[in-house]
Structure formats: C-alpha cells, structure tokens
Enzyme design. Structure first.
Site, mmCIF file in Angstrom:
data_model
loop_
_atom_site.group_PDB
_atom_site.id
_atom_site.type_symbol
_atom_site.label_atom_id
_atom_site.label_comp_id
_atom_site.label_asym_id
_atom_site.label_seq_id
_atom_site.Cartn_x
_atom_site.Cartn_y
_atom_site.Cartn_z
ATOM 1 N N ALA A 10 -1.615 -1.545 8.261
ATOM 2 C CA ALA A 10 -2.079 -2.716 7.517
ATOM 3 C C ALA A 10 -3.408 -2.488 6.784
ATOM 4 C CB ALA A 10 -2.172 -3.909 8.469
ATOM 5 N N VAL A 31 12.894 -10.103 -5.862
ATOM 6 C CA VAL A 31 12.734 -9.286 -7.072
ATOM 7 C C VAL A 31 13.861 -8.258 -7.090
ATOM 8 C CG1 VAL A 31 11.258 -7.609 -8.237
ATOM 9 C CG2 VAL A 31 10.258 -9.629 -7.142
ATOM 10 N N GLU A 51 4.594 0.174 22.416
ATOM 11 C CA GLU A 51 4.335 -1.228 22.738
ATOM 12 C C GLU A 51 5.607 -1.915 23.239
ATOM 13 O OE1 GLU A 51 0.583 -1.678 19.652
ATOM 14 O OE2 GLU A 51 2.532 -2.348 19.001
ATOM 15 N N ASP A 75 2.542 0.104 1.890
ATOM 16 C CA ASP A 75 3.471 1.056 2.513
ATOM 17 C C ASP A 75 4.334 1.816 1.497
ATOM 18 O OD1 ASP A 75 2.663 0.386 5.017
ATOM 19 O OD2 ASP A 75 4.548 -0.523 5.670
ATOM 20 N N GLY A 117 2.859 -9.815 1.867
ATOM 21 C CA GLY A 117 2.525 -9.140 3.130
ATOM 22 C C GLY A 117 1.037 -8.823 3.140
ATOM 23 N N PHE A 118 0.660 -7.750 3.854
ATOM 24 C CA PHE A 118 -0.766 -7.442 4.005
ATOM 25 C C PHE A 118 -1.427 -7.097 2.671
ATOM 26 C CE2 PHE A 118 0.468 -7.011 8.422
ATOM 27 C CZ PHE A 118 -0.608 -7.634 9.046
ATOM 28 N N GLY A 173 5.199 -9.707 -3.288
ATOM 29 C CA GLY A 173 5.005 -9.423 -1.872
ATOM 30 C C GLY A 173 3.821 -10.170 -1.293
HETATM 31 C C1 LIG Z 1 6.735 -3.497 14.252
HETATM 32 C C2 LIG Z 1 5.539 -3.084 13.453
HETATM 33 C C3 LIG Z 1 4.295 -3.022 14.057
HETATM 34 C C4 LIG Z 1 3.187 -2.645 13.305
HETATM 35 N N1 LIG Z 1 1.970 -2.595 13.938
HETATM 36 C C5 LIG Z 1 0.879 -2.305 13.208
HETATM 37 C C6 LIG Z 1 -0.410 -2.323 13.820
HETATM 38 O O1 LIG Z 1 -0.546 -2.579 15.025
HETATM 39 N N2 LIG Z 1 -1.488 -2.060 13.049
HETATM 40 C C7 LIG Z 1 -1.364 -1.784 11.720
HETATM 41 O O2 LIG Z 1 -2.373 -1.587 11.044
HETATM 42 N N3 LIG Z 1 -0.159 -1.740 11.117
HETATM 43 C C8 LIG Z 1 0.954 -1.989 11.830
HETATM 44 N N4 LIG Z 1 2.180 -1.957 11.215
HETATM 45 C C9 LIG Z 1 2.275 -1.567 9.803
HETATM 46 C C10 LIG Z 1 1.918 -2.707 8.876
HETATM 47 O O3 LIG Z 1 2.613 -3.875 9.251
HETATM 48 C C11 LIG Z 1 2.273 -2.285 7.447
HETATM 49 O O4 LIG Z 1 1.561 -1.102 7.134
HETATM 50 C C12 LIG Z 1 1.900 -3.386 6.460
HETATM 51 O O5 LIG Z 1 2.664 -4.540 6.708
HETATM 52 C C13 LIG Z 1 2.126 -2.920 5.016
HETATM 53 O O6 LIG Z 1 1.756 -3.939 4.135
HETATM 54 P P1 LIG Z 1 2.508 -4.119 2.760
HETATM 55 O O7 LIG Z 1 1.786 -5.207 2.040
HETATM 56 O O8 LIG Z 1 2.670 -2.818 2.108
HETATM 57 O O9 LIG Z 1 3.970 -4.610 3.161
HETATM 58 P P2 LIG Z 1 4.439 -5.851 4.026
HETATM 59 O O10 LIG Z 1 3.342 -6.405 4.843
HETATM 60 O O11 LIG Z 1 5.675 -5.411 4.721
HETATM 61 O O12 LIG Z 1 4.802 -6.931 2.925
HETATM 62 C C14 LIG Z 1 5.854 -6.771 2.039
HETATM 63 C C15 LIG Z 1 6.226 -8.139 1.509
HETATM 64 O O13 LIG Z 1 7.044 -7.978 0.379
HETATM 65 C C16 LIG Z 1 8.134 -8.858 0.432
HETATM 66 N N5 LIG Z 1 9.218 -8.235 -0.323
HETATM 67 C C17 LIG Z 1 9.752 -7.009 -0.127
HETATM 68 N N6 LIG Z 1 10.711 -6.768 -1.045
HETATM 69 C C18 LIG Z 1 10.799 -7.862 -1.815
HETATM 70 C C19 LIG Z 1 11.597 -8.215 -2.932
HETATM 71 N N7 LIG Z 1 12.522 -7.387 -3.423
HETATM 72 N N8 LIG Z 1 11.430 -9.436 -3.486
HETATM 73 C C20 LIG Z 1 10.504 -10.302 -2.997
HETATM 74 N N9 LIG Z 1 9.707 -10.009 -1.954
HETATM 75 C C21 LIG Z 1 9.839 -8.798 -1.376
HETATM 76 C C22 LIG Z 1 8.432 -8.989 1.925
HETATM 77 O O14 LIG Z 1 9.113 -10.187 2.209
HETATM 78 C C23 LIG Z 1 7.016 -8.953 2.510
HETATM 79 O O15 LIG Z 1 6.457 -10.232 2.628
HETATM 80 C C24 LIG Z 1 3.319 -2.323 11.945
HETATM 81 C C25 LIG Z 1 4.564 -2.388 11.342
HETATM 82 C C26 LIG Z 1 5.673 -2.766 12.094
HETATM 83 C C27 LIG Z 1 6.991 -2.821 11.427
#
Ligand SMILES: Cc1cc2nc3c(=O)[nH]c(=O)nc-3n(C[C@H](O)[C@H](O)[C@H](O)COP(=O)(O)OP(=O)(O)OC[C@H]3O[C@@H](n4cnc5c(N)ncnc54)[C@H](O)[C@@H]3O)c2cc1C
Length: 433
Positions: free
Chosen positions: A320, A71, A169, A307, A5-6, A3
C-alpha cells in the site's frame, strides 16, 4: 481517476484543494482496506469495518464526483475512458479527460491454473473473503456431524498456499480460530485437532523480510500449531485435496476441503491495455512500465500508479505505501503543471515491512530495525489503525480488537451462503442429496 484503492484515494485526496474537477471511477462503491480482508475471512472483523463508501469519503469535496462503473478500455487519442455499467447499474459509455490517472491494482494469479480458483478462494476481494469465511466455519460444522474419523480429519485439515504476509497471517488466524476461539463450542469434535498447513515454494516464509525474521515467524507459527512446509510447491488442487511436490520428494497428497490461496499476484488487465496502446513494456507479472514521472510513454497526460506499474529499472514491492506515495506524486505533478512548475522523478520512501502472526506475535523490519513478538505486534496494530480509512471504522476496529483480545472471541463468525458465489463444500452437498 480510475480506481478508489490505495493509490487512487491518495491521488484524489491530494487534488481536493487543487483548481481541477475530478471524476473518480470505480467498479465498487467502496474503498477496501485490503490488508485486513483476511480478518474478515476468519470472522475477526465485519466487512463494514474495513470498507468505506467512496461517496462518503468525498462528500465535502465539491470538485470530486464519484462514478460507479467498470472501465473496459481507453481511447487515448480522443482522451476518453470507455465504461461499462456494473450489475445492471447504468453508466455513461465513455468519459472525457484532460489528465488520466489509472490505479487498477492487481488480482491473485493461479499460475496458469485458473481451475484452482473455484476450490482455493483468495482473500483479496471482500466477496472472496466472505466465501473463505463461510467455508472455514462450515468445515467445523461438517466435522461435528461426521462420524467417520478419517473424514472428520479431512474436514479439519486446512491448507494455505503461499508463505508471504497474507499466507502467514491467514494460517495464524485459522490456528487461533481452531485452537482458541471455537475450542469449547463443539461437542463431538475437538477443534484443536485441526491440522493447518502453510505451503511455500521458496526455502522460507516471508521472503521479503530478513532471514532471521522469517525464522522467527516460522517458529511462532509452529508454536500456535501451524505446520510450515517450505521448499514445497502446490502442483494440484481439486475438491478433495491438494498435491504438493518439490524438495526432490515424491508428490504428496493432502486430503482437505479447505484451501486458501495466498500465492502470486498479477496486475490489473488495465495495465496490459495501456501497454498495448502506448507500446510500453509489460513484465511477467502483468505490470506496465512507466516513465520516471509515472506517465505512459508518449502520453504525458496519462499516469499509472500502484500495484499495476513498475519502472524500467525498478520493481516496487506490491504494498500500500508504494501505491499511496505514487498516487500523491501523480496528483502533485498535475498540480505543479497547473502552476507551470517542474516536478522531479518519483522516489519511493521505504518505511518498512510488517506481518502479524497471531495474538501478540508479529515481525517488523523498519529501516533495518528488526522487531518481533509483542512490540512488533503493537507496531502492526498502530500502523493499521492509522491507515484505516474513516474515524468510525478506526473506533470500531479498536473496540473489536480490544474485546477479542480480552475474550479470545471473534464477533463476526457468520456462515453466509452467498448465492452463485459460495461454492457449497462438496461433502455437505452430497450429504443433503
Ligand atoms: C490480502 C492482502 C493483504 C495485504 N496486506 C498488505 C499489508 O499488510 N500492507 C501493505 O502495505 N499492503 C498490503 N497489501 C497490498 C496492498 O493492498 C496493495 O499494494 C494496494 O492495495 C495497491 O493499491 P492500488 O491502488 O494499486 O490498488 P487497489 O488498492 O487494489 O485498488 C484498485 C481499485 O481499482 C478498482 N478497479 C480495478 N479495475 C477496475 C476497472 N476495470 N474499472 C473500475 N475500477 C477498477 C478496484 O475496484 C479497486 O478499488 C495486501 C494485499 C492483499 C490482497
């Protein structure tokens, strides 16, 4: 590292200078700044301004490799991650690890009504945000060509489901799009007559904020033309409308072809897979319960963050900063182990809550300090720019926002019909036949 992401990004960034080899696996080749996808969905920003290629982020980190792959599972005993290729791009069948950090995030859940997904797109993924953008903009085009007043009103009715930050928003942005941006661009129809409804099952919007800020947000929304319906749950969605119940009233039917989904989320399916393999508990939102050091029970070499996780006694907000702090923490534990140092349990430092409503309007709750209006909006802008990945993106977004603020415009209002992804609005399809 699974992942980018954040959570994943912070973990890898923390490990860049550690004596370790990191492989970052993601099914996308980019990091997505999800907090701003709703601005792509409403034409305020372009996709490239809120996404950044993972390879580019780590191009100078010789110990980091990026792998584009999905994955599909884990073999925890053999310490292997099982992989599938993405869109025909080949990937190795599996990958070995000494330490695994999983940050798969979450996705929107339709409360058991997966059939609603096709009609009510969400704005979490970039692909879906582009579908929403096409549908919103197509609705104004269809209304312009519609001679029947009732049908025209149906095209110009927009329903946003879910009154959390994203729903608030989205509703605010659609209102500004209709009342401000495209106001003078149509000849037969007045976009200002658009009806924008925000439906929330709880008794107030922004339930994670103090009630006084929820009330201020609702008033700000009403001021820009959004009808806020609280205590009302969506009980049906189809191509021609939304049915809402609740408040002891008879279910009400709202004729619309534009529904945006911003209600509950569920954790990545990787959480369930890890729970199954380790016996860890899974909660109703699909989050796997991790130990105080974010490892899986019986597997101190496997961390899960962001998350998709919770602690047995704590559910973290799905934001995030939680994912970023957990990603940094997991990486610090890895580095500490290499130096035979012990790390204390994970503690979340809550920096506050922010939500924007529209032009110069936002609410902020920062360690008990409640802000609203212009000051909260400036805080929101600064925080989002600060965390946006990539200097170039920050610069582009500042320029875009400044330009939009002065001109009331939106520079990315394109209807892009993505084959197989974009569901053509039904009425338009019928008319063409
Ligand atoms: C529309 C929206 C608005 C938001 N606004 C805010 C905000 O204003 N402020 C705030 O703090 N938070 C906000 N959030 C929440 C924030 O985006 C999440 O809490 C944060 O992204 C979580 O981070 P993470 O690393 O857990 O997952 P993510 O950032 O979602 O990253 C997950 C990553 O894993 C990858 N992945 C998933 N499954 C697989 C797999 N099977 N194989 C390979 N790769 C995979 C995905 O492609 C992704 O890149 C918002 C969320 C959304 C949906």
């Amino acid at each position: 590292m699974i992942g980018g992401g954040f959570g994943g990004l912070q973990a890898v960034q923390t490990l860049r200078r550690a004596p370790v080899e990191v492989t970052l696996v993601d099914r996308r080749n980019f990091h997505l700044f999800q907090p701003l996808t709703y601005q792509v969905a409403t034409g305020a920003l372009s996709p490239g301004e809120i996404a950044y290629p993972l390879r580019s982020i780590f191009k100078r980190s010789r110990n980091v490799q990026v792998l584009l792959a999905e994955v599909s599972g884990f073999d925890l005993d053999a310490r292997r991650v099982l992989l599938d290729g993405v869109d025909g791009i080949p990937a190795p069948p599996s990958l070995e690890y000494d330490t695994l950090i999983v940050a798969g995030g979450s996705r929107y859940s339709y409360f058991g009504h997966d059939d609603w997904r096709a009609t009510a797109a969400e704005v979490k993924s970039l692909e879906s945000a582009l579908i929403v953008r096409s549908r919103l903009l197509s609705a104004f085009e269809a209304a312009e060509e519609e001679s029947d007043a009732e049908e025209r009103a149906v095209w110009l009715t927009f329903v946003v489901v879910g009154g959390g930050p994203t729903g608030v928003e989205m509703a605010g942005q659609i209102a500004e799009l209709a009342r401000d941006t495209v106001r003078k661009e149509f000849r037969a129809v007045d976009p200002r007559s658009a009806r924008i409804l925000l439906v929330e099952a709880a008794d107030r919007v922004l339930t994670t904020f103090p009630p006084s800020l929820s009330a201020k947000a609702a008033r700000s929304l009403e001021r820009i033309g959004v009808t806020v319906l609280t205590g009302r749950a969506v009980v049906g969605i189809d191509d021609e409308g939304v049915t809402i119940g609740g408040d002891g009233a008879e279910p009400e039917r709202i004729a619309t072809r534009n529904v945006v989904w911003a209600a509950g989320v569920t954790a990545s399916s990787l959480a369930a897979r890890l729970a199954e393999l380790t016996g860890a508990e899974l909660d109703r939102a699909g989050r796997v319960t991790v130990e105080a050091d974010l490892t899986l029970p019986g597997h101190r070499e496997v961390f899960a963050v962001g998350d998709m996780v919770r602690l047995s006694d704590t559910v973290f907000p799905g934001v995030a900063p939680v994912a970023m702090q957990q990603g940094r923490y997991a990486a610090a534990v890895v580095a500490d182990r290499l130096r035979s140092r012990k790390t204390g349990p994970f503690h979340y430092r809550d920096k506050g809550n922010l939500a924007t409503i529209g032009r110069a309007a936002a609410v902020a709750d920062i360690k008990g300090l409640k802000l609203s209006g212009f000051l909260a909006w400036v805080t929101w802008l600064v925080v989002h720019l600060w965390y946006l990945v990539g200097f170039q993106n920050r610069l582009l977004v500042i320029v875009r926002w400044s330009f939009s603020f002065v001109t009331h415009g939106r520079g990315s209002r394109l209807i892009t019909n993505l084959p197989a992804q974009a569901r053509e609005p039904q009425g338009l399809a019928d008319r063409r036949r």
